[in-house]
Structure formats: C-alpha cells, structure tokens
Design an enzyme around this catalytic site. Sequence first.
Site, PDB file in Angstrom:
ATOM      1  N   LYS A 183       0.878  -1.512  -0.107  1.00  0.00           N
ATOM      2  CA  LYS A 183      -0.165   0.240   0.203  1.00  0.00           C
ATOM      3  C   LYS A 183       0.872   1.272  -0.120  1.00  0.00           C
ATOM      4  O   LYS A 183       1.708   1.390   1.106  1.00  0.00           O
ATOM      5  CB  LYS A 183      -0.848  -0.093   1.183  1.00  0.00           C
ATOM      6  CG  LYS A 183      -1.675   1.205   0.928  1.00  0.00           C
ATOM      7  CD  LYS A 183      -2.573   1.539   2.572  1.00  0.00           C
ATOM      8  CE  LYS A 183      -1.958   2.399   3.264  1.00  0.00           C
ATOM      9  NZ  LYS A 183      -1.834   4.026   2.711  1.00  0.00           N
ATOM     10  N   GLY A 240       3.456   2.557  13.994  1.00  0.00           N
ATOM     11  CA  GLY A 240       4.088   1.232  14.202  1.00  0.00           C
ATOM     12  C   GLY A 240       3.908   0.461  15.262  1.00  0.00           C
ATOM     13  O   GLY A 240       3.763  -0.729  15.449  1.00  0.00           O
ATOM     14  N   GLU A 257      10.354   0.349  10.376  1.00  0.00           N
ATOM     15  CA  GLU A 257      11.329   1.477  10.190  1.00  0.00           C
ATOM     16  C   GLU A 257      10.543   2.687  10.719  1.00  0.00           C
ATOM     17  O   GLU A 257       9.430   3.194   9.945  1.00  0.00           O
ATOM     18  CB  GLU A 257      11.668   1.572   8.833  1.00  0.00           C
ATOM     19  CG  GLU A 257      12.580   0.528   8.193  1.00  0.00           C
ATOM     20  CD  GLU A 257      13.960   0.652   8.745  1.00  0.00           C
ATOM     21  OE1 GLU A 257      14.190   1.565   9.587  1.00  0.00           O
ATOM     22  OE2 GLU A 257      14.681  -0.438   8.202  1.00  0.00           O
ATOM     23  N   CYS A 291      12.997  10.373   7.503  1.00  0.00           N
ATOM     24  CA  CYS A 291      12.865   9.917   9.137  1.00  0.00           C
ATOM     25  C   CYS A 291      14.393   9.937   9.612  1.00  0.00           C
ATOM     26  O   CYS A 291      14.625  10.116  10.985  1.00  0.00           O
ATOM     27  CB  CYS A 291      12.315   8.367   9.036  1.00  0.00           C
ATOM     28  SG  CYS A 291      13.254   7.452   7.931  1.00  0.00           S
ATOM     29  N   GLU A 388       9.590  14.681  16.347  1.00  0.00           N
ATOM     30  CA  GLU A 388       9.982  14.661  14.962  1.00  0.00           C
ATOM     31  C   GLU A 388       9.169  15.725  14.200  1.00  0.00           C
ATOM     32  O   GLU A 388       7.903  15.702  14.236  1.00  0.00           O
ATOM     33  CB  GLU A 388       9.685  13.422  14.365  1.00  0.00           C
ATOM     34  CG  GLU A 388      10.470  12.888  12.837  1.00  0.00           C
ATOM     35  CD  GLU A 388      10.009  11.675  12.545  1.00  0.00           C
ATOM     36  OE1 GLU A 388       9.232  11.116  12.969  1.00  0.00           O
ATOM     37  OE2 GLU A 388      10.940  11.304  12.069  1.00  0.00           O
TER      38      GLU A 388
END
Lengths: 477, 297
Positions: A183, A240, A257, A291, A388
Amino acid sequence: MPTFEYAPAPESRELANLRTSYQMFVDGKFVDGAGKPLKSVNPATEEVLAEVATASSDDVDLAVRAARRAYDRVWGRMPGAERGKYLFRIARLIQERSRELAVLESLDNGKPIKESRDTDVPTAAAHFFHHAGWADKLDYAGYGPEPRPLGVAAQVIPWNFPLLMLAWKIAPALACGNTVVLKPAETTPLTALVFADICRQAELPPGVVNILPGAGDVGAALVSHPDVDKVAFTGSTEVGKEITRTLAGTGRRLTLELGGKAANIVFDDAPLDQAVEGIVNGIFFNQGHVCCAGSRLLVQESVAEELLARLRTRIATLRVGDPLDKNTDVGAINSREQLNKIIELSDAGDAEGAQRWTSPCPLPERGLFFAPTVFSEVQQSMRIAKEEIFGPVLSVLTFRTPDEAITKANNTPYGLSAGVWTEKGSRILWAAQRLRAGVVWANTFNRFDPTAPFGGYRESGFGREGGRAGLEAYLDV
Amino acid sequence: MSNRLVSGTAAPRLSVNKTYKLYIGGAFPRSESGRVYEVADAKGAFLANAAHASRKDVRDAVVAARKGFAGWSGATAYNRGQVLYRIAEMLEGRREQFTAEVVAQEGLPLKRAAALVELTIDRWVWYAGWTDKIATVLGASNPVAGPYFSFTVPEPSGVIGILAPQDSSLLGLVSVLAPVIATGNTAVLVTSRARPLSAMTLAEVLATSDLPAGVVNILTGSPVELAPWLASHADVNGLDLTGAPEILQPELERSAAGTVKRVLHAPSAEPDWTRRPELRRLRTFIEHKTVWHPVGV
C-alpha cells in the site's frame, strides 16, 4: 555573499506521461477498486494531478488471495536464478523509464527534480539490481542452507520517498521468494502504479506484486489480514506501535522503520565548511521529510557562533520553489496536513523560548512551502528538541565536552541515525561506538546504498533494510 | 535440600537447609514483598521455599541491569568470552549439586540428569566462544557505490527481560540466558515457577565468577505476576517470551509495543533444548549499526 541570478530551468512535465486516472494493480491486472477514489494533489500548486482508485476491504482480501496463489503455485517454488532474472529485468526497466519516474515523483511528492532524478530513482534501481543477485545465493547469506521465504508480505510505505521505499520493500521480499501486497501512501500513489506497469513489462507472474492505493484504513485492513505471513511498515512510531499491538499473539513476522530525531554532532575541530554542507544536506534534503534527518544539531560551544553564522549564510542561498525546476534545492511540503504540523511545532519553539531564524529566500505565491528555519538556544526539554518535525526545521543545541555530546545525542527514545563531524579519527570511532543509533554518518550525512544495512535502535523500529542483514526480514530463520 | 536425617556412625545429623533468595545487582536480597512460595520435588515433597518476587523487585532488577549495561557492553569481546568461560569452569565444579537439583526438580533418573548438566556446561562453553565471533559472522564491510568506507557491526540491544522455560530447569535456563549476555546485553530473568532452584544455584556461580554485578539478575516467583511489569517497563529493550504463560503472551506483546521492544516469540511448545542452537537467540537481541565515512585524501 553575492548570489547569482538563476534563469528558471523547468523539467518538462510531459515526461511524466501523467494520466487523469489510475487503477489498482491486483493479480497482474489493473482494476478499479471498490473504495472511494482519492485525488492525488501536486503540493507545489495544490492542483489535482489524477484520480486514483482505492481498495475496499474486499479488495484487500482479493489481493492477499492473489498473492497467496502466486506464492503457492509460482513464485515460492521458482528457482532463485529465475526469480533473480525478473528482478534484473525490473531494475533495467526502472533505469529505462527513470526520467518519467523522476518527473512523476516530483509532481506527486513535491520533492526537487534533482533529488528524484539523482537519488530516488537511481537508488531504487540499485536496490532491485542488488537483490536480484541475492535470489540465487541465499544459501550464502549466513542463515543456513536453503532458507525458506515467509510467504505473503503486507507492506505499507510512507509518502516521503514513494518509489524508493517501494524498492526497499519489494526487492528483498521478491528476492527471498515472497509475494507482496503493497500500500503506497495516500498522498503519493502514482509512481507505485507506474511501477506496477513495469512489473507488467517485466512479465512478472500475476499476483507476485499487488499495489493497493488507499488511506490508513486500507493499511490497517492489509496488515491485520489473517492470511498475511509478514508485515513490513515504514512510517510513524505511533502507527508502528499500533501495528505491533494488532499483530500481538498472531506469531506473524514484523519489521518496522519508524521515526527519528537524529543528532548531528559538530566538534570544535570539525572542518566547518564541510560540516555546513552536511548539516544542510541532513535537514533540508527532501524538505526535511526524512526519518533519519539530522534535526538536532549539537555544536561544541566554542565554535557554535562561527558555525551558526556560516550555516545561516549558506542556508540563505537555498532556492525554495518549483520542484520541477532543476535549480530548486527545497521543494514543496507534501500535504497541507504536514505543513500545519510543521507550523505548529515551530510555533511551539517560539513559545518555549527558542530563537527562530528564517531564511530570507522568496517563497512561491501558491502551493505548500515552508522556508528553511533554524532554532537556536534550544533546550532538551523543548518540543522541537524531542518531537519529530519532519520538515525543514533545524534545532540547535550546544555542548562542552564529548561526553556531554553523546549523552545529549542519546537522550531520545528514538535511535535511527546520527552524524559526527571531527577531523580526529579516534574521536569519530569513539563517538560512533557510543551513539545508540542504527546508522552513524561521520563527516558525511544521508548516504544510502543497497549493500549497507539501514534501520533503527529502540523506538525507531526493528529490522534492517539492505545488505545481508536486511534479508533476515524476509526469510523464515 | 530436605529435612532428612542423615545417620552417621555417631549421633544422627540434621541437614543444614538452604534458604534461596533473589539475585539482583550481584547481591542476594530477599523479596521486597517478604513473600515466599513452596517449591516441591517431582513427587510433591517439600524442597524449599523460594522468594516470591514483587513488582518492586522487577524494577530494582531493571535498574541493576541498566547500571551493569555500560560496563558489560563496553567490555571487549575477548574479555566477555573469558568471563563466560570462567562461569563454565565454575559450573563444572558444581556438577553434582546441579545434577541433584535437576533430579529433584525434574524427576529424571540420575544418569539422564547428569547428561543434561554436562550438556548445559558444554552449551555455556559454546556461547563463551561466540562473544568474539558475533561481529565477524553478523557484521559486514559494505561495498557501497561511492567513495565511502561503510561497515556494519552488531551491538547489544540493552536490558533484556527473559521468561525462562518452565520445564527445563537448567539446560533450558542456560540456553536462553547465555546468548543474551554473550552479545553484551544485560538480563533480568524470571525463573520457572515450579523449578526455580537450579537458577538460584546458577546465581551463586555467577556471583562468585568474574561476571560484573547487574549483568544477570534472577527473580523467582510467579511469571503471571511479574511478566507484565517486565513487558511494559520503559527501560527494558527486549523481551524473551520463551517461558511466558501462553494465555498472557498476546497481552505481553501488546505491552512490549509501547516502547518498541525486541520480542522473541515463544515457540508453540517448549523446544528440545538438547539440539544444537541456531543463531536466532543471538540475533534477536542485537542491533546492526552501520557507520559511514568518506574516503579521500
């Protein structure tokens, strides 16, 4: 410093062969999905690029079943040498259609054409090329003789490197003998669907690769599908964790990841001009939508003032604008939602007392853009030092001793990457040893290669992509 | 180990029974909770009271393991190998005691128990030899396409929570513990509930070998009670569910997701520990670190 005037040098968007609508790719065929079609937007202009079919949960089921059939009947039992040849074909086809893919990627994602052309697409081809050669050599990968594939892999990838993340996921999966249902991200599905066409051109057996565009609900249906053997996810730490909870108790294999908040450490003996280039690359490459971006700059106090002055001068020369212009350094922010998040976190920087500096560069009048921004006098407790931002925003902290630098660098739940700048070899190795991060770039930043394993420590996820270590994610070992 | 009277030539002698405690940070404290539970032999007779560790003991053990991590992970692989081999030497010296405990707890014939103890010692030696080979076997020099030197080294994940096998009281225990510390991690181990005694005797071996305090911490008690605290603890980096109660496993995995712990899933049944191990137990609790540096003059 004088700056040169640049004449515009736009790449032709005709090269993208953009179509008004795109279909999903299931069992070797392009089909309409039963989900509500999405509109992919060019973030540089906010115009709709194309309408894209999306999957319903029934479509997810069909795709997983197609992948299972292909695995049982064809791909899982095919000799590795033959699988490898398909992957070599795909690598070559990506190279042949590289300009088309690069332009389409820049249109859909907003990244500068020079990056999609020189980094994303060539590296994607390199991943297929590298893994093609593994397909018939898995006995030598160090996981014992004749390691078996896992089966059907569900893969969910982010919007920051749409084609490259697809390559990182699909190439090792296929090389090891798995079939995949992938996806792509909601805002950047187009190059994945051109990749599907490349699979057609490569005459890949039906069902080996299936591409299902859609939003988070499609991803959730895919990763929780009971007939999936392996899940691979690249994206936010929050999602995640959610996927891990979903898979708990099922015994299905998972690699993640996730996010990062990398420290880029500059010692007082660092080559400052070289460091400035690395810092710029570390945080402004791909608009900071990386990232492993070097979003926390840690500078030794004695050189902080000088480095910051040089850094601001350099950043002021970065050209923000049309992603298709070959002179553009910083392109468009991928979505309105992401732009709002960057604005919110930057405002938090102001509110918590950091000093904001914004590049005086002109911004385009329309489209989603954010000027390169540097916050100094940042404290470890501030949101801009902890969270982040995923945008062109750098937070600068200082340190006095090497030990303090390491302590501050490791003061995060993340652990994806880190940078070290010093002329002293012994200090580089010392720092590299102590940094709790999956990748350490010394006197360089943002280097990637299919032979070099990439992945995180701690809350940046587990599993590696690339190299021998990366094969483990797709083998039953 | 029991209350039996040993008759000698003179007056009968009452044996001195052992009080088993916990092993945390190199010391042998009683449980903070003050609780104990009865450990019986294979026939149901009283063997000893074992400490019934509490949530607080788990937290103390994690603190001790974190404290031990910097030194142990920073030691040279050669040094770690020496320390582990020293432990094997000490195990060898206590063969009979371990054999007697395996007989008592597992109800095995003496010969079979003795063979398991020998295998356990050999297994420990096997892992002692791995410490300085892991990087060679799992690491890499990466031939990247560009003027860079790029290499990948395995590093320990950190503090690992281990739920030891419930059946195999010694060989299983060592098979899950040794790989974790061989790679430079530190461990908080919850023993088999019914068969915890050889773990505490192993702790005596560890305490008198050269293993630094905190590298291994051992708790006896109820895995059902202790496992959730290990799984949700933010300062635990990995979780080995081998001996976790089956019914709890999904919930433990969900808890572990909160801090993205590395999880070694439980096998469907307790594995045959006499088989030669694969590298999975070494691989699960390491991270691969890739380092890049430009090449040029």
